[in-house]
Design an enzyme around this catalytic site. Structure first.
Site, mmCIF file in Angstrom:
data_model
loop_
_atom_site.group_PDB
_atom_site.id
_atom_site.type_symbol
_atom_site.label_atom_id
_atom_site.label_comp_id
_atom_site.label_asym_id
_atom_site.label_seq_id
_atom_site.Cartn_x
_atom_site.Cartn_y
_atom_site.Cartn_z
ATOM 1 N N LYS A 88 8.725 -46.850 -29.826
ATOM 2 C CA LYS A 88 10.045 -46.224 -29.699
ATOM 3 C C LYS A 88 10.766 -46.286 -31.041
ATOM 4 O O LYS A 88 10.706 -47.317 -31.742
ATOM 5 C CB LYS A 88 10.848 -46.972 -28.629
ATOM 6 C CG LYS A 88 12.204 -46.351 -28.298
ATOM 7 C CD LYS A 88 12.913 -47.158 -27.198
ATOM 8 C CE LYS A 88 14.173 -46.461 -26.704
ATOM 9 N NZ LYS A 88 14.838 -47.207 -25.609
ATOM 10 N N SER A 163 15.954 -44.077 -21.685
ATOM 11 C CA SER A 163 15.957 -43.538 -23.024
ATOM 12 C C SER A 163 14.597 -43.593 -23.734
ATOM 13 O O SER A 163 14.405 -42.894 -24.720
ATOM 14 C CB SER A 163 16.988 -44.294 -23.871
ATOM 15 O OG SER A 163 16.606 -45.646 -24.038
ATOM 16 N N SER A 187 15.654 -48.357 -19.296
ATOM 17 C CA SER A 187 15.011 -47.389 -20.193
ATOM 18 C C SER A 187 13.507 -47.515 -20.374
ATOM 19 O O SER A 187 12.887 -46.626 -20.946
ATOM 20 C CB SER A 187 15.677 -47.434 -21.559
ATOM 21 O OG SER A 187 16.881 -46.716 -21.494
HETATM 22 N N1 GLN Z 1 20.364 -45.009 -19.091
HETATM 23 C C1 GLN Z 1 21.105 -46.211 -19.363
HETATM 24 C C2 GLN Z 1 22.158 -45.913 -20.385
HETATM 25 O O1 GLN Z 1 22.338 -44.799 -20.698
HETATM 26 C C3 GLN Z 1 20.175 -47.280 -19.829
HETATM 27 C C4 GLN Z 1 19.702 -47.040 -21.199
HETATM 28 C C5 GLN Z 1 18.795 -48.121 -21.678
HETATM 29 O O2 GLN Z 1 18.250 -48.889 -20.898
HETATM 30 N N2 GLN Z 1 18.678 -48.189 -22.980
HETATM 31 O O3 GLN Z 1 22.837 -46.766 -20.864
#
Ligand code: GLN
Length: 483
Positions: A88, A163, A187
């Protein structure tokens, strides 16, 4: 993984695996950047670096074999020999551009490797490139990437989740063998579920966050995305352990999962089923997850009905806490340092979170929002403690990973709340810091296409090994069922 063993034995070369991966990337993903016809999984491909790393691995192994190093010793030294990894783009990679999905870091080339990245390299893995993601890991669909959206390989008109969407797509489409993601509120698990692969969020503090661009530090966890539980465990074990550069990293021995009894691991296993998690999910997802749990019951597991009454506060608490922490963490991106392209700055979602975060932390609002959110977090964590330690004494808690299957690109982008709601099942385990994993448990057909459904399993804090053992048993039990 068998591949790594074959590389260690010299039956297969790391260079050939890297070449294969680069060819697949070229065919399925290469066009993303320029023309938008690819899957959009990778932001940067490092063909030269990957081939050089692979050939270093091959040479080191050949030398070791010549010197008579035993297979066992080689396995301990190079558990990930030759495995091709997508990382990532939130992890610093020495000499390789790290954008975190943002124009703010468009030209940032880190002078050092994140802890997780150096562990991967030491274990013999080969990094092929950097995976697409929502800007600064804020989002649930990878559409917040400042570069281009990633697409779901099951249906390219749909999102892959986020994400860590690029990492999940890379594994689901076999661009690489395993991938690294980060999970703040879901994510790793959520994109894994929406693309039909395995995503594991270890206990908070189990893997060092050193070199991971910080989003919300009390929630950020490094986790592997893989095509099966065994691979996820292999990567997890290579990364876990104390690192003095991250004060929250744990000083406890890393327990390995024992998969040798996996055919019996479900017998007598107590699986908690909390009704609150099933309220807000689609009828199709609910039916698929419940059918999978019934299959576990037939294999000897005991299903224990539970209530986790504070689950409904998780989303609000998470929004406040994650925004508060991100507003502090992102203050360093001032448009001057880290190779920023100043004209562009932050995208809308990141700006929204920073504004919200500064607001909830400001004098007069701190008690009203931030401190109440902290109290709600404690209540959510207590729901887990009660399930694991109280009368129920369950080994794991099973829930759907996501309330729906993958949705169409663009569908939720104008509605932040609808986007946040796709994380309602994953947020509680993040707030509680407990380990959780998503495995594929079936498919739902939409417009005549199968779309994967994820089953999430959460375990007690630090019981990562036991959680993985049960996850593998369930994965094996569901194999024919999942198709
Ligand atoms: N979708 C969640 C957010 O937008 C979690 C994102 C994540 O785990 N980095 O904050």
């Amino acid at each position: 993984m068998d591949l790594a063993r074959r590389v260690r034995r010299g039956e297969l070369s790391a260079v050939s695996l890297a070449r294969q991966s680069l060819a697949t990337i070229d065919a399925l993903d290469g066009a993303s950047n320029a023309r938008g016809s690819g899957l959009g999984a990778l932001l940067t491909v490092d063909a030269e670096g990957a081939l050089a790393a692979a050939s270093t691995v091959d040479r080191a192994l050949a030398r070791a074999r010549d010197e008579g190093v035993t297979e066992r010793a080689l396995e301990a030294r190079y558990p990930l020999a030759g495995l091709v990894v997508g990382v990532k783009d939130a992890f610093c990679t020495r000499g390789l551009r790290t954008t975190c999905g943002s124009k703010m870091l468009e030209r940032y080339v880190p002078p050092y490797d994140a802890h997780a990245v150096s562990r991967l390299r030491e274990a013999g893995a080969v990094i092929v490139g950097k995976c697409n993601m929502d800007e600064f890991a804020m989002g649930s669909s990878t559409e917040n990437s400042a570069y281009f959206a990633a697409k779901n390989p099951w249906d390219p008109s749909r999102v892959p989740g986020g994400s860590s969407g690029g990492s999940a797509v890379a594994v689901a489409a076999s661009l690489c063998h395993v991938a690294l993601g980060s999970d703040t509120g879901g994510s790793v698990r959520q994109p894994a579920a929406l693309t039909g692969v395995v995503g594991f969020k270890p206990s908070y503090g189990r893997i060092s966050r050193y070199g991971l661009v910080a989003f919300a530090s009390s929630l950020d966890v490094v986790g592997p995305i893989a095509s099966c539980v065994r691979d996820a465990e292999l990567v997890y074990a290579a990364l876990a352990g104390r690192d003095r550069r991250d004060a929250t990293s744990l000083d406890r021995p890393v327990e390995r999962a024992d998969f040798s009894r996996s055919d019996r691991a479900l017998a007598g296993a107590r699986i908690g089923v909390a009704r609150e998690y099933f309220d807000a999910v689609s009828a199709e997802v609910r039916a698929t997850v419940l059918a999978a749990l019934e299959a576990c019951e037939r294999a000897g597991a005991v299903l224990v009905e539970l209530s986790m009454p504070h689950t409904r506060y998780a989303l609000a608490a998470y929004c406040v806490l994650a925004a508060a922490e991100c507003s502090a963490n992102l203050a360093r991106f001032d448009g001057i340092r880290f190779g920023a392209s100043r004209a562009t700055g932050f995208g809308r979602e990141v700006a929204r979170r920073i504004l919200l975060g500064t607001y909830v932390l400001s004098a007069g609002h701190k008690e009203q929002h931030y401190e109440r959110a902290l109290r709600a977090r404690t209540l959510v964590a207590r729901d887990f403690d009660r399930a694991f330690e109280g009368d129920a004494r369950v080994d794991v808690i099973a829930t759907p990973t996501t309330p729906t299957v993958a949705w169409s690109l663009g569908d939720r982008i104008a509605d932040p709340l609808a986007m946040y709601e796709s994380d309602i099942c994953t947020l509680p385990a993040s707030l509680a810091g407990v380990p959780a994993i998503s495995v594929r448990c079936g498919v739902v057909r939409e417009q005549d296409r199968p779309l994967p459904v994820g089953l999430q399993l959460a375990g007690p804090r630090f019981a990562d090994a036991r959680l993985l053992e049960i996850a593998l048993a369930i994965e094996q039990n569901l194999a024919e069922f999942v198709g």
